[in-house]
Scaffold this motif. Structure first.
Motif, PDB file in Angstrom:
ATOM      1  N   ASN A   1      39.599  33.919  14.123  1.00 19.68           N
ATOM      2  CA  ASN A   1      38.229  34.434  14.087  1.00 19.68           C
ATOM      3  C   ASN A   1      37.211  33.307  14.157  1.00 19.68           C
ATOM      4  O   ASN A   1      36.195  33.406  14.852  1.00 19.68           O
ATOM      5  CB  ASN A   1      38.012  35.258  12.811  1.00 19.68           C
ATOM      6  N   ALA A   2      37.467  32.238  13.429  1.00 21.51           N
ATOM      7  CA  ALA A   2      36.555  31.098  13.448  1.00 21.51           C
ATOM      8  C   ALA A   2      36.448  30.490  14.843  1.00 21.51           C
ATOM      9  O   ALA A   2      35.393  29.981  15.241  1.00 21.51           O
ATOM     10  CB  ALA A   2      37.006  30.044  12.444  1.00 21.51           C
ATOM     11  N   GLY A   3      37.534  30.573  15.598  1.00 22.60           N
ATOM     12  CA  GLY A   3      37.546  30.040  16.960  1.00 22.60           C
ATOM     13  C   GLY A   3      36.610  30.751  17.908  1.00 22.60           C
ATOM     14  O   GLY A   3      36.294  30.236  18.989  1.00 22.60           O
ATOM     15  N   ALA A   4      36.132  31.935  17.505  1.00 25.28           N
ATOM     16  CA  ALA A   4      35.192  32.669  18.347  1.00 25.28           C
ATOM     17  C   ALA A   4      33.892  31.895  18.540  1.00 25.28           C
ATOM     18  O   ALA A   4      33.182  32.091  19.536  1.00 25.28           O
ATOM     19  CB  ALA A   4      34.896  34.038  17.731  1.00 25.28           C
ATOM     20  N   SER A   5      33.574  31.005  17.593  1.00 24.64           N
ATOM     21  CA  SER A   5      32.338  30.227  17.699  1.00 24.64           C
ATOM     22  C   SER A   5      32.376  29.234  18.858  1.00 24.64           C
ATOM     23  O   SER A   5      31.330  28.726  19.278  1.00 24.64           O
ATOM     24  CB  SER A   5      32.067  29.480  16.389  1.00 24.64           C
ATOM     25  N   ASP A   6      33.562  28.964  19.381  1.00 23.52           N
ATOM     26  CA  ASP A   6      33.692  28.028  20.503  1.00 23.52           C
ATOM     27  C   ASP A   6      33.551  28.731  21.854  1.00 23.52           C
ATOM     28  O   ASP A   6      33.552  28.068  22.896  1.00 23.52           O
ATOM     29  CB  ASP A   6      35.047  27.321  20.448  1.00 23.52           C
ATOM     30  N   ILE A   7      33.453  30.048  21.831  1.00 22.68           N
ATOM     31  CA  ILE A   7      33.367  30.821  23.069  1.00 22.68           C
ATOM     32  C   ILE A   7      31.912  31.227  23.292  1.00 22.68           C
ATOM     33  O   ILE A   7      31.331  31.978  22.501  1.00 22.68           O
ATOM     34  CB  ILE A   7      34.252  32.076  23.002  1.00 22.68           C
ATOM     35  N   LEU A   8      31.317  30.708  24.350  1.00 22.24           N
ATOM     36  CA  LEU A   8      29.914  30.993  24.642  1.00 22.24           C
ATOM     37  C   LEU A   8      29.813  31.951  25.824  1.00 22.24           C
ATOM     38  O   LEU A   8      30.303  31.652  26.919  1.00 22.24           O
ATOM     39  CB  LEU A   8      29.166  29.696  24.947  1.00 22.24           C
ATOM     40  N   LEU A   9      29.190  33.091  25.593  1.00 20.30           N
ATOM     41  CA  LEU A   9      28.943  34.056  26.661  1.00 20.30           C
ATOM     42  C   LEU A   9      27.503  33.900  27.146  1.00 20.30           C
ATOM     43  O   LEU A   9      26.573  33.766  26.345  1.00 20.30           O
ATOM     44  CB  LEU A   9      29.163  35.486  26.154  1.00 20.30           C
ATOM     45  N   THR A  10      27.321  33.912  28.427  1.00 15.30           N
ATOM     46  CA  THR A  10      25.982  33.797  28.992  1.00 15.30           C
ATOM     47  C   THR A  10      25.225  35.100  28.773  1.00 15.30           C
ATOM     48  O   THR A  10      25.836  36.152  28.539  1.00 15.30           O
ATOM     49  CB  THR A  10      26.046  33.510  30.494  1.00 15.30           C
ATOM     50  N   PRO A  11      23.893  35.064  28.843  1.00 14.84           N
ATOM     51  CA  PRO A  11      23.124  36.315  28.743  1.00 14.84           C
ATOM     52  C   PRO A  11      23.577  37.354  29.765  1.00 14.84           C
ATOM     53  O   PRO A  11      23.587  38.552  29.472  1.00 14.84           O
ATOM     54  CB  PRO A  11      21.677  35.860  29.006  1.00 14.84           C
ATOM     55  N   GLU A  12      23.971  36.879  30.954  1.00 11.76           N
ATOM     56  CA  GLU A  12      24.435  37.802  31.986  1.00 11.76           C
ATOM     57  C   GLU A  12      25.757  38.460  31.569  1.00 11.76           C
ATOM     58  O   GLU A  12      25.966  39.660  31.817  1.00 11.76           O
ATOM     59  CB  GLU A  12      24.620  37.052  33.313  1.00 11.76           C
ATOM     60  N   GLU A  13      26.639  37.681  30.939  1.00 10.53           N
ATOM     61  CA  GLU A  13      27.924  38.234  30.490  1.00 10.53           C
ATOM     62  C   GLU A  13      27.726  39.216  29.338  1.00 10.53           C
ATOM     63  O   GLU A  13      28.417  40.237  29.258  1.00 10.53           O
ATOM     64  CB  GLU A  13      28.859  37.106  30.064  1.00 10.53           C
ATOM     65  N   VAL A  14      26.773  38.916  28.456  1.00 12.79           N
ATOM     66  CA  VAL A  14      26.474  39.831  27.357  1.00 12.79           C
ATOM     67  C   VAL A  14      25.932  41.147  27.917  1.00 12.79           C
ATOM     68  O   VAL A  14      26.343  42.237  27.487  1.00 12.79           O
ATOM     69  CB  VAL A  14      25.464  39.207  26.377  1.00 12.79           C
ATOM     70  N   LYS A  15      25.006  41.058  28.876  1.00  8.07           N
ATOM     71  CA  LYS A  15      24.433  42.281  29.465  1.00  8.07           C
ATOM     72  C   LYS A  15      25.495  43.077  30.222  1.00  8.07           C
ATOM     73  O   LYS A  15      25.547  44.309  30.140  1.00  8.07           O
ATOM     74  CB  LYS A  15      23.288  41.936  30.411  1.00  8.07           C
ATOM     75  N   LYS A  16      26.360  42.369  30.938  1.00  6.29           N
ATOM     76  CA  LYS A  16      27.437  43.044  31.659  1.00  6.29           C
ATOM     77  C   LYS A  16      28.346  43.784  30.679  1.00  6.29           C
ATOM     78  O   LYS A  16      28.789  44.907  30.940  1.00  6.29           O
ATOM     79  CB  LYS A  16      28.243  42.021  32.467  1.00  6.29           C
ATOM     80  N   THR A  17      28.616  43.152  29.532  1.00 10.27           N
ATOM     81  CA  THR A  17      29.436  43.785  28.500  1.00 10.27           C
ATOM     82  C   THR A  17      28.722  45.004  27.922  1.00 10.27           C
ATOM     83  O   THR A  17      29.337  46.059  27.733  1.00 10.27           O
ATOM     84  CB  THR A  17      29.752  42.787  27.378  1.00 10.27           C
ATOM     85  N   ASP A  18      27.431  44.864  27.649  1.00 13.36           N
ATOM     86  CA  ASP A  18      26.659  45.996  27.126  1.00 13.36           C
ATOM     87  C   ASP A  18      26.689  47.175  28.092  1.00 13.36           C
ATOM     88  O   ASP A  18      26.854  48.330  27.678  1.00 13.36           O
ATOM     89  CB  ASP A  18      25.204  45.581  26.880  1.00 13.36           C
TER      90      ASP A  18
END
Length: 250
Positions: free
Chosen positions: A214-231
């Motif tokens: 779970n802590a390793g999730a902080s090393d994964i950066l999603l771009t605003p475009e990837e966040v919107k695509k996920t939404d």
């Protein structure tokens, strides 16, 4: 280390009973003294009202929180599972630092609070960010949970037919995780963290390897475009129902 704990409820039964709220000032004082003693500390960093007590006005609770802050027993306070009106009224008396509520890829109904939080500069602490473990990628239709001791046995997302309903969703998130060289849990948490700067997930675990994952999730950066695509995907893709919370006795 930030120490956070809660006050204001009891359970109707020993295991998984209905929640009984109690936010009387005398009960709050009793609760905070008990917590300070058990935690062996002089100050609690963030003290949450666990559930709203319909018999006690928000201004009364907020006034007690202000007293505890002045006494140095708590530094900040927050509310958990509270409607907008309650947050506004309480915040006027003693500013609220954080609101805690259920939030995950499968439980997004509290996004309606985001404009309020941004207006009042309040943080959002997301509990059950992995949908009670469903988004850990560790369970399937053959997973069994003991009926009398494991709450997941009655949660809709863990029922056998739900895995079929979630098949497209699970396939999508698994593919996304592989693309990012991450686990399903890490993608779920990274999406939440990268969505808003004031969102903080609190995934629960009893295993060290899950804590590290779970802590390793902080090393994964999603771009605003990837966040919107996920939404956008979460809006259209079929999903089963998801556990919404324990019944509160009025």
């Amino acid at each position: 280390v930030v120490i956070s704990t809660k006050f204001g409820i009891s359970f109707s039964e020993y295991t998984h009973g209905d929640i009984i709220p109690d936010a009387r000032p005398e009960k709050i004082h009793q609760s905070v003294e008990g917590s300070l003693k058990r935690l062996q500390t002089e100050t609690i960093d963030l003290y949450f009202q666990h559930r709203i007590d319909p018999k006690v006005e928000p201004e009364v609770v907020a006034e007690v929180m202000g007293e505890l802050i002045k006494e140095g027993k708590i530094r900040h306070w927050g509310v958990s599972v509270a409607p907008e009106d309650y947050i506004r009224r309480a915040h006027k008396v003693t500013p609220i630092s954080a609101v805690q509520d259920r939030y995950s890829m499968m439980a997004r109904w509290h996004e309606k609070l985001f404009p309020l939080l941004e207006e009042l500069n309040i943080g959002f602490v997301a509990f059950s960010p992995l949908a009670n473990g469903f988004l850990s990628g560790k369970y399937n239709a053959q997973s069994v949970f003991e009926k009398n001791t494991d709450y997941r046995s009655i949660m809709p997302q863990f029922q056998k037919d739900s895995y079929e309903k979630n098949q497209e969703f699970l396939a999508w998130i698994q593919a996304f995780a592989e693309e990012k060289n991450a686990t399903v849990a890490q993608i779920s948490l990274a999406w939440l963290v990268d969505k808003k700067p004031y969102l903080v997930p609190i995934p629960g675990t009893r295993k060290l390897e899950r804590l590290k994952e779970n802590a390793g999730a902080s090393d994964i950066l999603l771009t605003p475009e990837e966040v919107k695509k996920t939404d956008d995907m979460l809006e259209r893709i079929p999903m089963s129902e998801v556990f919404g919370g324990t019944k509160v006795t009025k």
